[in-house]
Design a protein around this motif. Sequence first.
Motif, PDB file in Angstrom:
ATOM      1  N   UNK A 157      -1.978   5.076 -11.985  1.00  0.00           N
ATOM      2  CA  UNK A 157      -1.692   3.660 -12.244  1.00  0.00           C
ATOM      3  C   UNK A 157      -0.414   3.169 -11.570  1.00  0.00           C
ATOM      4  N   UNK A 158      -0.222   3.581 -10.305  1.00  0.00           N
ATOM      5  CA  UNK A 158       0.978   3.197  -9.572  1.00  0.00           C
ATOM      6  C   UNK A 158       0.871   1.880  -8.829  1.00  0.00           C
ATOM      7  N   UNK A 159      -0.312   1.264  -8.810  1.00  0.00           N
ATOM      8  CA  UNK A 159      -0.485  -0.014  -8.138  1.00  0.00           C
ATOM      9  C   UNK A 159      -1.104   0.137  -6.764  1.00  0.00           C
ATOM     10  N   UNK A 160      -1.636  -0.962  -6.207  1.00  0.00           N
ATOM     11  CA  UNK A 160      -2.318  -0.898  -4.910  1.00  0.00           C
ATOM     12  C   UNK A 160      -1.403  -0.376  -3.809  1.00  0.00           C
ATOM     13  N   UNK A 161      -1.885   0.635  -3.090  1.00  0.00           N
ATOM     14  CA  UNK A 161      -1.088   1.227  -2.021  1.00  0.00           C
ATOM     15  C   UNK A 161       0.110   2.014  -2.501  1.00  0.00           C
ATOM     16  N   UNK A 162       0.087   2.449  -3.740  1.00  0.00           N
ATOM     17  CA  UNK A 162       1.217   3.213  -4.288  1.00  0.00           C
ATOM     18  C   UNK A 162       1.486   4.455  -3.442  1.00  0.00           C
ATOM     19  N   UNK A 163       2.735   4.915  -3.396  1.00  0.00           N
ATOM     20  CA  UNK A 163       3.035   6.149  -2.665  1.00  0.00           C
ATOM     21  C   UNK A 163       2.191   7.323  -3.167  1.00  0.00           C
ATOM     22  N   UNK A 164       1.940   8.239  -2.285  1.00  0.00           N
ATOM     23  CA  UNK A 164       1.197   9.449  -2.615  1.00  0.00           C
ATOM     24  C   UNK A 164       2.169  10.572  -2.973  1.00  0.00           C
ATOM     25  N   UNK A 214      -2.208  13.998  -3.105  1.00  0.00           N
ATOM     26  CA  UNK A 214      -2.922  13.104  -4.008  1.00  0.00           C
ATOM     27  C   UNK A 214      -2.332  11.716  -3.933  1.00  0.00           C
ATOM     28  N   UNK A 215      -3.107  10.733  -4.372  1.00  0.00           N
ATOM     29  CA  UNK A 215      -2.629   9.351  -4.317  1.00  0.00           C
ATOM     30  C   UNK A 215      -2.054   8.936  -5.663  1.00  0.00           C
ATOM     31  N   UNK A 216      -1.313   7.821  -5.643  1.00  0.00           N
ATOM     32  CA  UNK A 216      -0.662   7.347  -6.863  1.00  0.00           C
ATOM     33  C   UNK A 216      -1.296   6.135  -7.478  1.00  0.00           C
ATOM     34  N   UNK A 217      -2.372   5.607  -6.894  1.00  0.00           N
ATOM     35  CA  UNK A 217      -2.894   4.324  -7.360  1.00  0.00           C
ATOM     36  C   UNK A 217      -4.169   4.429  -8.185  1.00  0.00           C
ATOM     37  N   UNK A 218      -4.694   5.617  -8.389  1.00  0.00           N
ATOM     38  CA  UNK A 218      -5.902   5.761  -9.197  1.00  0.00           C
ATOM     39  C   UNK A 218      -5.516   6.027 -10.654  1.00  0.00           C
ATOM     40  N   UNK A 219      -5.669   7.258 -11.089  1.00  0.00           N
ATOM     41  CA  UNK A 219      -5.419   7.574 -12.497  1.00  0.00           C
ATOM     42  C   UNK A 219      -3.933   7.596 -12.856  1.00  0.00           C
ATOM     43  N   UNK A 250       1.629   8.086   2.364  1.00  0.00           N
ATOM     44  CA  UNK A 250       0.267   7.921   1.855  1.00  0.00           C
ATOM     45  C   UNK A 250      -0.427   9.277   1.830  1.00  0.00           C
ATOM     46  N   UNK A 251      -1.573   9.317   1.169  1.00  0.00           N
ATOM     47  CA  UNK A 251      -2.343  10.562   1.154  1.00  0.00           C
ATOM     48  C   UNK A 251      -2.698  10.991   2.572  1.00  0.00           C
ATOM     49  N   UNK A 252      -3.108  10.036   3.397  1.00  0.00           N
ATOM     50  CA  UNK A 252      -3.496  10.365   4.770  1.00  0.00           C
ATOM     51  C   UNK A 252      -2.341  10.986   5.542  1.00  0.00           C
TER      52      UNK A 252
END
Length: 405
Positions: free
Chosen positions: A221-228, A214-219, A94-96
């Motif tokens: 479009x990787x889905x909720x909780x997508x890998x970062x 960076x996260x994968x679930x915003x722009x 995750x991003x964290x």
Amino acid sequence: MLEEARARDAADPLAEYRDRFALPQGVIYLDGNSLGALPKATASRLSEVVTGEWGEGLIRSWNSAEWIGLPQRVGGKIAPLIGAAPHEVIAADSTSVNLFKLIAAALAMRPGRKVVLSEPGNFPTDLYMVEGLARQGLAECRLAPREALVGNLDESVALLLLTHVHYRTGALHDIAALTAAAHRAGALVLWDLSHTAGALPVDLAAAGADFAVGCGYKYLNGGPGAPAFAYVAERHHAALEQPLTGWMGHAQPFAFADAYVPGEGMTRLLCGTPPVLGLAALEVGVDLIAEIGVARLYAKSRELSDFFLRCLADRGPIVELVSPPDPAARGSQLSFRHPHAYAVSQALIARGVIGDFREPDVLRLGFAPAYLRFADMETAARHLAEVLDKGEWRRPKFAERAAVT
């Protein structure tokens, strides 16, 4: 304004991509900066992974379907979207978690320095990770307003930690200028690109950036909780020592040796077993955004946000803009201040306009141009004006706060 919107939609070179997303009827989705919409191809890809690769291939698919290389493959596809080389980016965790790894790694690369410099109001998890390291005696958190960041870069600072696009206001930092200033002070820089990747052009290599997440679930479009994803400039690969020394970061994970030996390059940034389903879904989103092109997405995003502001101005001053008025100084979002922003956002959702709320009084609207239309801007502005004019936000059902992400 509606006639202009329809004309612009008819001439929009990205209009065809809207049909590549699964969008509910009667909904204007202005929260893609929190969770991107579902690409239609994702469901079939996940079905293929589940029924074919997992169901039929079983454990053999780690090799036959190349599951084992998913972190590097997906990371390599994200790389050109952020101005990096494929071998400098990996998709994992995750991003964290990636923040924790890279903050700790940067501190280890600057012995004698413990200060991590950031700004008040940075995204909380970025600051929380520094606090966690501070409780272990490894770091010291220093916060300074953005106009005073450069002045706070001294010989005690090991790392400058900033988010490129501010999550609440959308205000941009100058990556190149701040990176150069940090380097002059002997510090490293870690950029959080969670509200940047897939939305705004960014060139980490040209800016001389050291690290990014960076996260994968915003722009994307990787889905909720997508890998970062995580980025480390090649020049730092040999010195990189991350604290979460899990088996997938080992040079020979399947040798099952007792002692840890870090893998080469970005492989050492891995920790546990790759989440195959999450990475498969993320890959679909990344492929689609890469096909459209970040430069084209950013250009349309600016046009959408400017048109939305014009539609609002047509109805008079109804809310206070807290995002920078200059589109070149903000990300792919607009934020507005209202004393009852939460209730306003809930009233809009009841009308089918999904944005979001940020404490204490910010209504935040995201513009994901891959699937938004100019007609959506006109309609959303009309709904916002009507919610405020009619006082719909005063209804008791909109007053109770629910969890927001």
